[in-house]
Write an enzyme that holds these catalytic residues in place. Sequence first.
Site, PDB file in Angstrom:
ATOM      1  N   ASN A  97     -11.747   2.389  21.891  1.00 45.31           N
ATOM      2  CA  ASN A  97     -10.346   2.466  21.529  1.00 45.31           C
ATOM      3  C   ASN A  97      -9.461   1.365  22.117  1.00 45.31           C
ATOM      4  O   ASN A  97      -9.662   0.700  23.172  1.00 45.31           O
ATOM      5  CB  ASN A  97      -9.780   3.820  22.038  1.00 45.31           C
ATOM      6  CG  ASN A  97      -9.839   4.860  21.100  1.00 45.31           C
ATOM      7  OD1 ASN A  97      -9.954   4.620  19.696  1.00 45.31           O
ATOM      8  ND2 ASN A  97     -10.017   6.104  21.815  1.00 45.31           N
ATOM      9  N   ALA A 123     -14.945  15.218  22.072  1.00 45.62           N
ATOM     10  CA  ALA A 123     -15.854  15.718  23.041  1.00 45.62           C
ATOM     11  C   ALA A 123     -15.479  15.082  24.390  1.00 45.62           C
ATOM     12  O   ALA A 123     -14.903  14.356  24.565  1.00 45.62           O
ATOM     13  CB  ALA A 123     -17.201  15.052  22.823  1.00 45.62           C
ATOM     14  N   LYS A 177      -4.425   3.977  14.984  1.00 46.34           N
ATOM     15  CA  LYS A 177      -4.931   5.007  16.052  1.00 46.34           C
ATOM     16  C   LYS A 177      -4.221   4.368  17.566  1.00 46.34           C
ATOM     17  O   LYS A 177      -4.127   5.188  18.287  1.00 46.34           O
ATOM     18  CB  LYS A 177      -6.648   4.789  16.157  1.00 46.34           C
ATOM     19  CG  LYS A 177      -7.269   5.523  17.414  1.00 46.34           C
ATOM     20  CD  LYS A 177      -8.237   6.531  16.771  1.00 46.34           C
ATOM     21  CE  LYS A 177      -8.496   7.861  17.677  1.00 46.34           C
ATOM     22  NZ  LYS A 177      -8.651   7.682  19.173  1.00 46.34           N
ATOM     23  N   ASN A 181      -2.090   6.801  19.999  1.00 44.91           N
ATOM     24  CA  ASN A 181      -2.781   6.535  21.416  1.00 44.91           C
ATOM     25  C   ASN A 181      -1.683   5.945  22.401  1.00 44.91           C
ATOM     26  O   ASN A 181      -1.849   6.927  23.700  1.00 44.91           O
ATOM     27  CB  ASN A 181      -4.103   6.054  21.571  1.00 44.91           C
ATOM     28  CG  ASN A 181      -5.289   6.999  20.955  1.00 44.91           C
ATOM     29  OD1 ASN A 181      -6.124   6.154  20.373  1.00 44.91           O
ATOM     30  ND2 ASN A 181      -5.245   8.265  20.818  1.00 44.91           N
ATOM     31  N   ASN A 185      -1.436   9.479  24.580  1.00 39.41           N
ATOM     32  CA  ASN A 185      -2.164   9.577  25.921  1.00 39.41           C
ATOM     33  C   ASN A 185      -1.350   9.282  27.067  1.00 39.41           C
ATOM     34  O   ASN A 185      -1.779  10.202  28.049  1.00 39.41           O
ATOM     35  CB  ASN A 185      -3.610   8.498  25.711  1.00 39.41           C
ATOM     36  CG  ASN A 185      -4.305   8.948  24.265  1.00 39.41           C
ATOM     37  OD1 ASN A 185      -3.828   9.541  23.560  1.00 39.41           O
ATOM     38  ND2 ASN A 185      -5.599   8.228  24.652  1.00 39.41           N
TER      39      ASN A 185
HETATM   40  O1  KPL Z   1      -7.741  10.165  20.463  1.00 37.63           O
HETATM   41  C1  KPL Z   1      -7.092  10.883  21.196  1.00 37.63           C
HETATM   42  C2  KPL Z   1      -7.238  10.681  22.527  1.00 37.63           C
HETATM   43  O2  KPL Z   1      -7.117  11.730  23.496  1.00 37.63           O
HETATM   44  O3  KPL Z   1      -7.801   9.549  23.041  1.00 37.63           O
HETATM   45  C3  KPL Z   1      -6.122  11.841  20.746  1.00 37.63           C
HETATM   46  C4  KPL Z   1      -5.884  11.760  19.170  1.00 37.63           C
HETATM   47  C5  KPL Z   1      -4.685  12.038  21.557  1.00 37.63           C
HETATM   48  C6  KPL Z   1      -6.695  13.397  20.494  1.00 37.63           C
HETATM   49  O4  KPL Z   1      -6.812  13.882  21.897  1.00 37.63           O
END
Ligand code: KPL
Length: 290
Positions: A97, A123, A177, A181, A185
């Site tokens: 990410n 997960a 995303k 995030n 996050n």
């Molecule tokens: O992508 C996520 C992450 O925790 O990194 C979310 C969308 C916030 C889901 O927990």
Amino acid sequence: MSQWHIFGAGAMGCLIAHRMQQCELPSTLLHHHKEPVEKIIIDGHVETHLEALPLQTLAHGSIERLLLTTKAGQVQSALALALPYLTKNAIVASTANGMGFEKAAQNSIPNHTIHRAISTAGAFRVSADRVRVVSNGTTRMGLPGSSLPSPQWFNDSLQHLSAWHWESNIEQAIAVKFSINCIINPLTAELTCRNGELLDRGVAKPELKALCEETQPALIALGLWSEEEDLLATVVSVCQSTAQNNSSMLQDKMAGRLTEVEFLNGELLRRAESLGIDLPLNRALLHSLR
Ligand code: KPL
């Protein structure tokens, strides 16, 4: 059919290796440690055992398809380790990410292009060798800078995995995303709360509202968010659908691992600064979580 080598035996790597096994796609889970390790995947009420093998047990030049499942901060070093094992025409993809690691990653394997896979799968590691699957989510894969339709190697293999799709505009998927995030996050990690706890009876808490108000104009100015979309409304809906989740950054913080904040709010701040935009709430979160 070519074998996928999944490098990185954390939650994401174990989940994908497990799904490949279920679909009978040939795959090997690899890690950078010296000994094989048994991983246990808990998927609903079913526990499945998977073995993670040391990368060094492979012969040089034997990986035709590499799926790198490390986080952004480890992509570059993992690719440098994997390089001798790649064939000349190997397909390489990363599930990391965030943004801001791509150039250095690409430089460490100059003769291969790096595909990206953006996933909403959930997960988490219950302990060092146990991974619990929370949700299958959706995974979109594509090649940044290219709008080509799905290649044969994707149609032959990853397409068979549940909710995996080829994305011809992967940059947009990465940007969306990234934007989500950058909000959920760091806030959940800072407040030590589940995603759903950023809401109070379905309504955004003041911290969430303020961070979205500061961040949305910067994301639009940087071409990462569309003017027609409301960041707060999107984030509220993600908080609702993942209400019980501990975000990945909160999990990393609780486990004492390095978080991805440098590749989320850190990268956002660097880009915003180049446009002369100040983001004090983002900066405070970055400094606190760094
Ligand atoms: O992508 C996520 C992450 O925790 O990194 C979310 C969308 C916030 C889901 O927990």
